[in-house]
Design a protein around this motif. Structure first.
Motif, PDB file in Angstrom:
ATOM      1  N   ARG A  23      11.587   6.762   2.087  1.00  0.00           N
ATOM      2  CA  ARG A  23      10.733   7.897   1.728  1.00  0.00           C
ATOM      3  C   ARG A  23      11.214   9.168   2.431  1.00  0.00           C
ATOM      4  NH1 ARG A  23      10.652   8.674   6.682  1.00  0.00           N
ATOM      5  NH2 ARG A  23       9.799   7.114   8.044  1.00  0.00           N
ATOM      6  N   LEU A  24      10.659  10.296   1.945  1.00  0.00           N
ATOM      7  CA  LEU A  24      10.923  11.573   2.600  1.00  0.00           C
ATOM      8  C   LEU A  24      10.162  11.604   3.925  1.00  0.00           C
ATOM      9  CD1 LEU A  24      12.197  14.480   2.093  1.00  0.00           C
ATOM     10  CD2 LEU A  24       9.898  15.165   1.433  1.00  0.00           C
ATOM     11  N   LYS A  25      10.763  12.239   4.928  1.00  0.00           N
ATOM     12  CA  LYS A  25      10.064  12.403   6.198  1.00  0.00           C
ATOM     13  C   LYS A  25       9.152  13.612   6.041  1.00  0.00           C
ATOM     14  CE  LYS A  25      11.236  12.079  11.030  1.00  0.00           C
ATOM     15  NZ  LYS A  25      12.067  12.810  11.969  1.00  0.00           N
ATOM     16  N   GLY A  26       8.009  13.370   5.429  1.00  0.00           N
ATOM     17  CA  GLY A  26       7.105  14.458   5.065  1.00  0.00           C
ATOM     18  C   GLY A  26       6.576  15.198   6.288  1.00  0.00           C
ATOM     19  N   ILE A  27       6.457  16.500   6.154  1.00  0.00           N
ATOM     20  CA  ILE A  27       5.923  17.325   7.247  1.00  0.00           C
ATOM     21  C   ILE A  27       4.428  17.036   7.411  1.00  0.00           C
ATOM     22  CG2 ILE A  27       5.628  19.703   8.113  1.00  0.00           C
ATOM     23  CD1 ILE A  27       8.609  19.063   7.760  1.00  0.00           C
ATOM     24  N   THR A  28       3.724  16.910   6.284  1.00  0.00           N
ATOM     25  CA  THR A  28       2.285  16.614   6.340  1.00  0.00           C
ATOM     26  C   THR A  28       2.066  15.218   6.927  1.00  0.00           C
ATOM     27  OG1 THR A  28       2.248  17.806   4.245  1.00  0.00           O
ATOM     28  CG2 THR A  28       0.163  16.873   4.985  1.00  0.00           C
ATOM     29  N   ARG A  29       2.941  14.291   6.551  1.00  0.00           N
ATOM     30  CA  ARG A  29       2.904  12.926   7.104  1.00  0.00           C
ATOM     31  C   ARG A  29       2.971  12.991   8.630  1.00  0.00           C
ATOM     32  NH1 ARG A  29       6.826   9.482   8.987  1.00  0.00           N
ATOM     33  NH2 ARG A  29       6.646   7.269   8.479  1.00  0.00           N
ATOM     34  N   PHE A  53      -4.726   7.138   1.390  1.00  0.00           N
ATOM     35  CA  PHE A  53      -4.625   8.560   1.039  1.00  0.00           C
ATOM     36  C   PHE A  53      -3.170   8.984   0.955  1.00  0.00           C
ATOM     37  CE2 PHE A  53      -5.265   8.524   5.714  1.00  0.00           C
ATOM     38  CZ  PHE A  53      -4.232   9.324   6.149  1.00  0.00           C
ATOM     39  N   LEU A  54      -2.947  10.110   0.290  1.00  0.00           N
ATOM     40  CA  LEU A  54      -1.604  10.660   0.121  1.00  0.00           C
ATOM     41  C   LEU A  54      -1.508  11.968   0.886  1.00  0.00           C
ATOM     42  CD1 LEU A  54      -1.181  10.196  -3.756  1.00  0.00           C
ATOM     43  CD2 LEU A  54      -0.861   8.494  -1.942  1.00  0.00           C
ATOM     44  N   THR A  55      -0.295  12.295   1.339  1.00  0.00           N
ATOM     45  CA  THR A  55      -0.090  13.556   2.059  1.00  0.00           C
ATOM     46  C   THR A  55       1.078  14.337   1.466  1.00  0.00           C
ATOM     47  OG1 THR A  55       1.472  12.603   3.663  1.00  0.00           O
ATOM     48  CG2 THR A  55      -0.864  12.525   4.250  1.00  0.00           C
ATOM     49  N   GLY A  56       0.922  15.650   1.411  1.00  0.00           N
ATOM     50  CA  GLY A  56       1.991  16.512   0.928  1.00  0.00           C
ATOM     51  C   GLY A  56       1.608  17.969   1.153  1.00  0.00           C
ATOM     52  N   THR A  57       2.596  18.818   1.173  1.00  0.00           N
ATOM     53  CA  THR A  57       2.336  20.237   1.441  1.00  0.00           C
ATOM     54  C   THR A  57       1.357  20.824   0.426  1.00  0.00           C
ATOM     55  OG1 THR A  57       4.466  20.507   2.504  1.00  0.00           O
ATOM     56  CG2 THR A  57       3.454  22.508   1.622  1.00  0.00           C
ATOM     57  N   ALA A  58       1.561  20.494  -0.857  1.00  0.00           N
ATOM     58  CA  ALA A  58       0.680  21.049  -1.889  1.00  0.00           C
ATOM     59  C   ALA A  58      -0.668  20.335  -1.887  1.00  0.00           C
ATOM     60  CB  ALA A  58       1.338  20.953  -3.254  1.00  0.00           C
ATOM     61  N   ALA A  59      -0.650  19.014  -1.852  1.00  0.00           N
ATOM     62  CA  ALA A  59      -1.881  18.220  -1.975  1.00  0.00           C
ATOM     63  C   ALA A  59      -2.674  18.180  -0.676  1.00  0.00           C
ATOM     64  CB  ALA A  59      -1.531  16.804  -2.397  1.00  0.00           C
ATOM     65  N   VAL A  67       6.700  -0.641  -0.672  1.00  0.00           N
ATOM     66  CA  VAL A  67       6.117   0.656  -1.018  1.00  0.00           C
ATOM     67  C   VAL A  67       6.877   1.741  -0.254  1.00  0.00           C
ATOM     68  CG1 VAL A  67       4.043   2.092  -0.789  1.00  0.00           C
ATOM     69  CG2 VAL A  67       3.838  -0.320  -1.491  1.00  0.00           C
ATOM     70  N   ALA A  68       7.379   2.746  -0.978  1.00  0.00           N
ATOM     71  CA  ALA A  68       8.143   3.813  -0.324  1.00  0.00           C
ATOM     72  C   ALA A  68       7.283   5.068  -0.162  1.00  0.00           C
ATOM     73  CB  ALA A  68       9.400   4.127  -1.123  1.00  0.00           C
ATOM     74  N   GLU A  69       6.856   5.617  -1.280  1.00  0.00           N
ATOM     75  CA  GLU A  69       6.068   6.853  -1.276  1.00  0.00           C
ATOM     76  C   GLU A  69       5.628   7.120  -2.708  1.00  0.00           C
ATOM     77  OE1 GLU A  69       8.403  10.303  -0.203  1.00  0.00           O
ATOM     78  OE2 GLU A  69      10.157   9.578  -1.289  1.00  0.00           O
ATOM     79  N   CYS A  70       5.021   8.270  -2.941  1.00  0.00           N
ATOM     80  CA  CYS A  70       4.670   8.657  -4.308  1.00  0.00           C
ATOM     81  C   CYS A  70       5.697   9.680  -4.806  1.00  0.00           C
ATOM     82  CB  CYS A  70       3.245   9.177  -4.354  1.00  0.00           C
ATOM     83  SG  CYS A  70       2.053   7.845  -4.061  1.00  0.00           S
ATOM     84  N   THR A  71       5.525  10.162  -6.025  1.00  0.00           N
ATOM     85  CA  THR A  71       6.576  11.017  -6.597  1.00  0.00           C
ATOM     86  C   THR A  71       6.727  12.333  -5.837  1.00  0.00           C
ATOM     87  OG1 THR A  71       5.164  12.149  -8.194  1.00  0.00           O
ATOM     88  CG2 THR A  71       6.101  10.053  -8.904  1.00  0.00           C
ATOM     89  N   GLY A  72       5.632  12.809  -5.254  1.00  0.00           N
ATOM     90  CA  GLY A  72       5.702  14.065  -4.498  1.00  0.00           C
ATOM     91  C   GLY A  72       4.818  14.055  -3.265  1.00  0.00           C
ATOM     92  N   ASP A  73       4.495  12.858  -2.777  1.00  0.00           N
ATOM     93  CA  ASP A  73       3.602  12.714  -1.615  1.00  0.00           C
ATOM     94  C   ASP A  73       3.960  11.457  -0.828  1.00  0.00           C
ATOM     95  OD1 ASP A  73       1.421  14.779  -2.344  1.00  0.00           O
ATOM     96  OD2 ASP A  73       1.481  13.529  -4.131  1.00  0.00           O
ATOM     97  N   ASN A  74       3.650  11.469   0.452  1.00  0.00           N
ATOM     98  CA  ASN A  74       3.740  10.238   1.253  1.00  0.00           C
ATOM     99  C   ASN A  74       2.424   9.480   1.162  1.00  0.00           C
ATOM    100  OD1 ASN A  74       5.689  12.242   3.221  1.00  0.00           O
ATOM    101  ND2 ASN A  74       6.431  10.194   2.733  1.00  0.00           N
ATOM    102  N   ILE A  75       2.468   8.191   1.515  1.00  0.00           N
ATOM    103  CA  ILE A  75       1.272   7.352   1.387  1.00  0.00           C
ATOM    104  C   ILE A  75       0.866   6.751   2.737  1.00  0.00           C
ATOM    105  CG2 ILE A  75       2.650   5.317   0.674  1.00  0.00           C
ATOM    106  CD1 ILE A  75       0.224   4.625  -1.211  1.00  0.00           C
ATOM    107  N   PHE A  76      -0.439   6.669   2.940  1.00  0.00           N
ATOM    108  CA  PHE A  76      -1.018   6.037   4.132  1.00  0.00           C
ATOM    109  C   PHE A  76      -2.081   5.028   3.713  1.00  0.00           C
ATOM    110  CE2 PHE A  76       0.645   9.801   6.167  1.00  0.00           C
ATOM    111  CZ  PHE A  76       0.840   9.447   7.504  1.00  0.00           C
ATOM    112  N   THR A  77      -2.240   3.956   4.514  1.00  0.00           N
ATOM    113  CA  THR A  77      -3.399   3.075   4.370  1.00  0.00           C
ATOM    114  C   THR A  77      -4.099   3.006   5.716  1.00  0.00           C
ATOM    115  OG1 THR A  77      -2.120   1.116   4.937  1.00  0.00           O
ATOM    116  CG2 THR A  77      -2.342   1.616   2.580  1.00  0.00           C
TER     117      THR A  77
END
Ligand code: PXG
Length: 287
Positions: free
Chosen positions: A204-210, A241-247, A181-191
């Motif tokens: 995956r992208l090194k998401g800021i929200t992540r 849950f998913l994390t992203g600047t918009a979401a 599992v890498a990430e979602c199309t525009g969000d990072n993923i957490f369990t």
């Protein structure tokens, strides 16, 4: 609406770039999506740092210093009198010819900053949680277009989004080239399971929200694990849950038809969202 275009503010109708811009011809550029909350730009420095890292690897040498770029973002928000907004910063390799040779762009990147009011996901998604699926398109190989780059070349993600939409879903898990599992199309993923918060370490992208979530977890003594993640581990998680600047932080309650936990947004997810919201009222560059 005023758009920042190569150092000037122009009306939306006049905010035009050449059809010979390599951003348009080849997706040859980098970008950032940033948010502001009540006249505070959230994690501005982190976004600009990531943008410059993307541009460094792409060998796009932007004339503005990071500080000047930060100021341009803030000035764009001020020009448009936007207090709670979404900001898109775009730096392309610039105007070249029809060939892909980057030398033809003569080291003159195009810089565009757009700020607008944010369109949010429906509130009920946050209360009820989201259902997502895994799609066949795998995330780019790190030695092709590294997912750590926030490049304008988003076809990888868009193909995945099309597959999600075709199946009636609005977000999807993408696996990496090894099947993790890498990430979602525009969000990072957490369990979250057995008291531990997990998120993929690669592909995956090194998401800021992540990173905000990881920092909040550390502060609240929630154990964190960054590593390889399989779909099985997502299916058997207590929470997702998913994390992203918009979401921001959005609960996931079903993945590939498997119920996650009790099928409702989990308590750690809700706690994280609350702490995240608080952080957005405090951290940030004031304007
Ligand atoms: N992974 C990918 C592939 C992203 O594009 C994130 C993770 C989250 O990163 P941040 O830094 O925002 O926490 C992103 C960013 C959209 C849209 O319209 C989403 C992103 C970028 C551009 C557009 O949904 N997400």
């Amino acid at each position: 609406m005023k758009i920042y275009l190569n150092g000037e503010f122009v009306d939306k109708a006049n905010a035009k770039v050449s059809v010979f811009d390599h951003g348009f011809l080849y997706g040859d550029g980098g970008f950032e999506g940033i948010r502001s909350y009540n006249n505070l730009v959230f994690k501005l420095k982190e976004h600009i740092d990531r943008l410059y890292e993307t541009l460094h690897t792409m060998m796009i040498d932007v004339s503005l210093t990071k500080k000047q770029m930060e100021k341009a973002v803030v000035d764009t928000l001020k020009q448009n009198k936007i207090s709670n907004g979404y900001i898109r910063v775009i730096v392309t390799r610039g105007v070249g010819d029809l060939g892909l040779d980057p030398k033809k762009c003569h080291g003159k990147p195009s810089i565009i900053i757009i700020s607008d009011n944010i369109t949010l996901y429906p509130k009920e998604l946050y209360n009820k949680g989201m259902e997502i699926i895994t799609v066949p398109t795998v995330r780019n190989h790190p030695e092709a277009v590294n997912p750590m780059l926030k490049s304008m070349n988003y076809l990888n993600n868009i193909m995945a989004k099309i597959e999600a939409n075709n199946s009636g879903y609005c977000e999807a898990i993408m696996l990496d080239h090894q099947g993790y599992v890498a990430e979602c199309t525009g969000d990072n993923i957490f369990t979250f399971k057995n008291g531990v918060l997990s998120t993929p370490s690669q592909g995956r992208l090194k998401g800021i929200t992540r990173q905000v979530v990881l920092d909040l977890a550390k502060k609240n003594k929630i154990p964190v694990q960054e590593g390889l993640m399989t779909r099985h581990e997502v299916y058997i998680a207590d929470e997702c849950f998913l994390t992203g600047t918009a979401a921001e932080i959005i609960p996931v309650v079903k993945v590939d038809g498997r119920r996650i936990g009790d099928g409702k947004p989990g308590s750690i997810t809700k706690k994280m969202l609350k702490m995240f919201k608080e952080a957005t009222t405090k951290d940030g560059v004031k304007y």
